[in-house]
Design an enzyme around this catalytic site. Structure first.
Site, mmCIF file in Angstrom:
data_model
loop_
_atom_site.group_PDB
_atom_site.id
_atom_site.type_symbol
_atom_site.label_atom_id
_atom_site.label_comp_id
_atom_site.label_asym_id
_atom_site.label_seq_id
_atom_site.Cartn_x
_atom_site.Cartn_y
_atom_site.Cartn_z
ATOM 1 N N MET A 149 0.811 -1.220 0.000
ATOM 2 C CA MET A 149 0.000 0.000 0.000
ATOM 3 C C MET A 149 0.847 1.275 0.000
ATOM 4 O O MET A 149 0.527 2.246 0.674
ATOM 5 C CB MET A 149 -0.977 -0.030 1.188
ATOM 6 C CG MET A 149 -1.898 -1.249 1.182
ATOM 7 S SD MET A 149 -2.666 -1.628 -0.418
ATOM 8 C CE MET A 149 -4.252 -0.855 -0.232
ATOM 9 N N ARG A 150 1.914 1.280 -0.791
ATOM 10 C CA ARG A 150 2.682 2.507 -1.031
ATOM 11 C C ARG A 150 2.693 2.743 -2.524
ATOM 12 O O ARG A 150 2.880 1.790 -3.298
ATOM 13 C CB ARG A 150 4.150 2.364 -0.595
ATOM 14 C CG ARG A 150 4.376 2.214 0.871
ATOM 15 C CD ARG A 150 4.057 3.421 1.692
ATOM 16 N NE ARG A 150 4.893 4.592 1.455
ATOM 17 C CZ ARG A 150 4.666 5.777 2.017
ATOM 18 N NH1 ARG A 150 3.627 5.948 2.801
ATOM 19 N NH2 ARG A 150 5.467 6.796 1.782
ATOM 20 N N LEU A 192 4.283 3.509 -5.882
ATOM 21 C CA LEU A 192 5.647 3.312 -6.381
ATOM 22 C C LEU A 192 5.944 4.342 -7.465
ATOM 23 O O LEU A 192 5.091 4.638 -8.302
ATOM 24 C CB LEU A 192 5.786 1.896 -6.942
ATOM 25 C CG LEU A 192 5.669 0.796 -5.876
ATOM 26 C CD1 LEU A 192 5.437 -0.560 -6.520
ATOM 27 C CD2 LEU A 192 6.901 0.775 -4.976
ATOM 28 N N ASN A 220 0.591 -6.803 -10.202
ATOM 29 C CA ASN A 220 -0.196 -6.371 -9.040
ATOM 30 C C ASN A 220 -1.557 -7.047 -9.085
ATOM 31 O O ASN A 220 -2.054 -7.391 -10.158
ATOM 32 C CB ASN A 220 -0.386 -4.843 -9.097
ATOM 33 C CG ASN A 220 -1.206 -4.308 -7.934
ATOM 34 O OD1 ASN A 220 -0.981 -4.676 -6.781
ATOM 35 N ND2 ASN A 220 -2.168 -3.438 -8.227
ATOM 36 N N HIS A 223 -5.520 -6.275 -7.902
ATOM 37 C CA HIS A 223 -6.395 -5.195 -7.448
ATOM 38 C C HIS A 223 -7.827 -5.739 -7.361
ATOM 39 O O HIS A 223 -8.265 -6.467 -8.255
ATOM 40 C CB HIS A 223 -6.332 -4.015 -8.428
ATOM 41 C CG HIS A 223 -7.171 -2.863 -7.986
ATOM 42 N ND1 HIS A 223 -6.804 -2.033 -6.940
ATOM 43 C CD2 HIS A 223 -8.375 -2.417 -8.418
ATOM 44 C CE1 HIS A 223 -7.749 -1.123 -6.766
ATOM 45 N NE2 HIS A 223 -8.707 -1.332 -7.634
ATOM 46 N N SER A 272 -8.500 -8.148 -10.647
ATOM 47 C CA SER A 272 -7.642 -8.114 -11.839
ATOM 48 C C SER A 272 -6.193 -8.315 -11.406
ATOM 49 O O SER A 272 -5.760 -7.735 -10.404
ATOM 50 C CB SER A 272 -7.717 -6.744 -12.530
ATOM 51 O OG SER A 272 -9.048 -6.365 -12.775
ATOM 52 N N VAL A 313 -1.161 4.602 -10.969
ATOM 53 C CA VAL A 313 -1.703 3.613 -10.022
ATOM 54 C C VAL A 313 -2.784 2.731 -10.661
ATOM 55 O O VAL A 313 -3.681 3.224 -11.346
ATOM 56 C CB VAL A 313 -2.298 4.337 -8.782
ATOM 57 C CG1 VAL A 313 -3.016 3.349 -7.867
ATOM 58 C CG2 VAL A 313 -1.206 5.044 -8.021
ATOM 59 N N ASP A 314 -2.650 1.415 -10.449
ATOM 60 C CA ASP A 314 -3.633 0.428 -10.910
ATOM 61 C C ASP A 314 -3.867 0.458 -12.418
ATOM 62 O O ASP A 314 -4.977 0.207 -12.898
ATOM 63 C CB ASP A 314 -4.971 0.583 -10.140
ATOM 64 C CG ASP A 314 -4.796 0.313 -8.645
ATOM 65 O OD1 ASP A 314 -3.968 -0.542 -8.297
ATOM 66 O OD2 ASP A 314 -5.470 0.971 -7.843
HETATM 67 C C1 GAR Z 1 -6.223 -7.434 -1.606
HETATM 68 O O1 GAR Z 1 -7.620 -7.394 -1.653
HETATM 69 C C2 GAR Z 1 -5.631 -6.744 -2.816
HETATM 70 O O2 GAR Z 1 -6.396 -6.916 -3.972
HETATM 71 C C3 GAR Z 1 -5.626 -5.304 -2.354
HETATM 72 O O3 GAR Z 1 -5.230 -5.363 -1.022
HETATM 73 C C4 GAR Z 1 -5.681 -6.588 -0.460
HETATM 74 C C5 GAR Z 1 -4.516 -7.267 0.229
HETATM 75 O O4 GAR Z 1 -4.964 -8.384 0.945
HETATM 76 N N1 GAR Z 1 -4.751 -4.522 -3.148
HETATM 77 C C6 GAR Z 1 -5.031 -3.268 -3.526
HETATM 78 O O5 GAR Z 1 -6.027 -2.688 -3.200
HETATM 79 C C7 GAR Z 1 -3.962 -2.619 -4.393
HETATM 80 N N2 GAR Z 1 -4.497 -1.491 -5.088
HETATM 81 P P1 GAR Z 1 -3.930 -9.457 1.472
HETATM 82 O O6 GAR Z 1 -2.881 -8.697 2.280
HETATM 83 O O7 GAR Z 1 -4.748 -10.348 2.334
HETATM 84 O O8 GAR Z 1 -3.341 -10.152 0.283
#
Ligand code: GAR
Length: 220
Positions: free
Chosen positions: A93-94, A96, A110, A112, A139, A147-148
């Site tokens: 959650m940083r 990049l 990644n 998402h 995805s 981002v994303d």
């Molecule tokens: C997941 O739902 C992932 O899709 C999301 O964070 C969660 C991590 O869960 N990622 C994002 O939102 C990135 N934009 P986890 O730590 O249990 O894998």
């Protein structure tokens, strides 16, 4: 013996997607192994998962660095030391910088929790619910500086139910994430997901006729 590419997993939190990758890697026929887990949060539960499975891990707290470049260069250095070939962002959650993303161009993916390009960014499930969307999903995509964004490798569609709240929806989507992430890694490791004109071309025989995960699976 199957050739295994080395993964570097970057996470900030609980690490259930890392766990899904780890579980897949336990299969001797899975074409990847995890070389290093990196977290910017020293107390991330994902680091505990890594330690309890004897996976090398390192915490690199972003607040210890005076700028993003130094923080990211330290991450790259640790990933290179571990001979990582593919970086998997798993709830990292940083944001990049383009410097880091370019360093790992087409070697960083990644996951998402939405059907990109819809609902990029944070608070995805809250926004999906307030828009009244009927189908959401997840995805896995190659990472670009914005981002994303980046070429999409695999997506799964997940229904949004009238009774959903952000927690119930995220839990349903998370189950799909855990199927999709290993599958995306498998596609890449086997050379079946290549980028042409900024989209991913999938090769090999796969069947996506009767399931909302596209592609469902590769037929060996
Ligand atoms: C997941 O739902 C992932 O899709 C999301 O964070 C969660 C991590 O869960 N990622 C994002 O939102 C990135 N934009 P986890 O730590 O249990 O894998």
């Amino acid at each position: 013996m199957v050739k295994k590419i080395k993964l570097g997993v970057m996470l900030s939190g609980r690490g259930t997607n890392f766990q899904a990758l780890l579980d897949a890697c336990l299969n001797p026929n899975f074409p990847a192994e995890i070389g290093l887990v990196v977290s910017n949060q020293i107390n991330a539960p994902g680091l505990v998962r890594a330690k309890s499975s004897n996976i090398p891990s390192v915490s690199i707290p972003h607040q210890n660095y005076s700028n993003r470049r130094l923080f990211e260069d330290e991450i790259t250095s640790k990933l290179r030391d571990a001979k990582v070939e593919l970086v998997c962002l798993a709830g990292f959650m940083r944001i990049l910088t383009s410097h880091f993303v370019d360093e790992w161009h087409n070697k960083i993916i990644n996951i998402h929790p939405s059907l990109l390009p819809a609902f990029k960014g944070l608070n995805t499930h809250e926004r999906v619910l307030s828009e009244g969307v009927r189908i959401s999903g997840c995805s896995v995509h190659y990472v670009r500086a914005e981002v994303d964004t980046g070429p999409i490798i695999i997506q799964a569609a997940v229904p949004v139910l009238p009774t959903d709240n952000p927690k119930t929806l995220s839990e349903r989507i998370l189950l799909a994430e855990h199927e999709c992430y290993p599958l995306a890694v498998e596609l890449i490791a086997n050379g079946n997901a290549t980028i042409q004109n900024n989209t991913v071309i999938l090769s090999g025989n796969f069947n996506c006729s009767n399931n909302l995960i596209n592609p469902l699976k590769i037929k060996k």
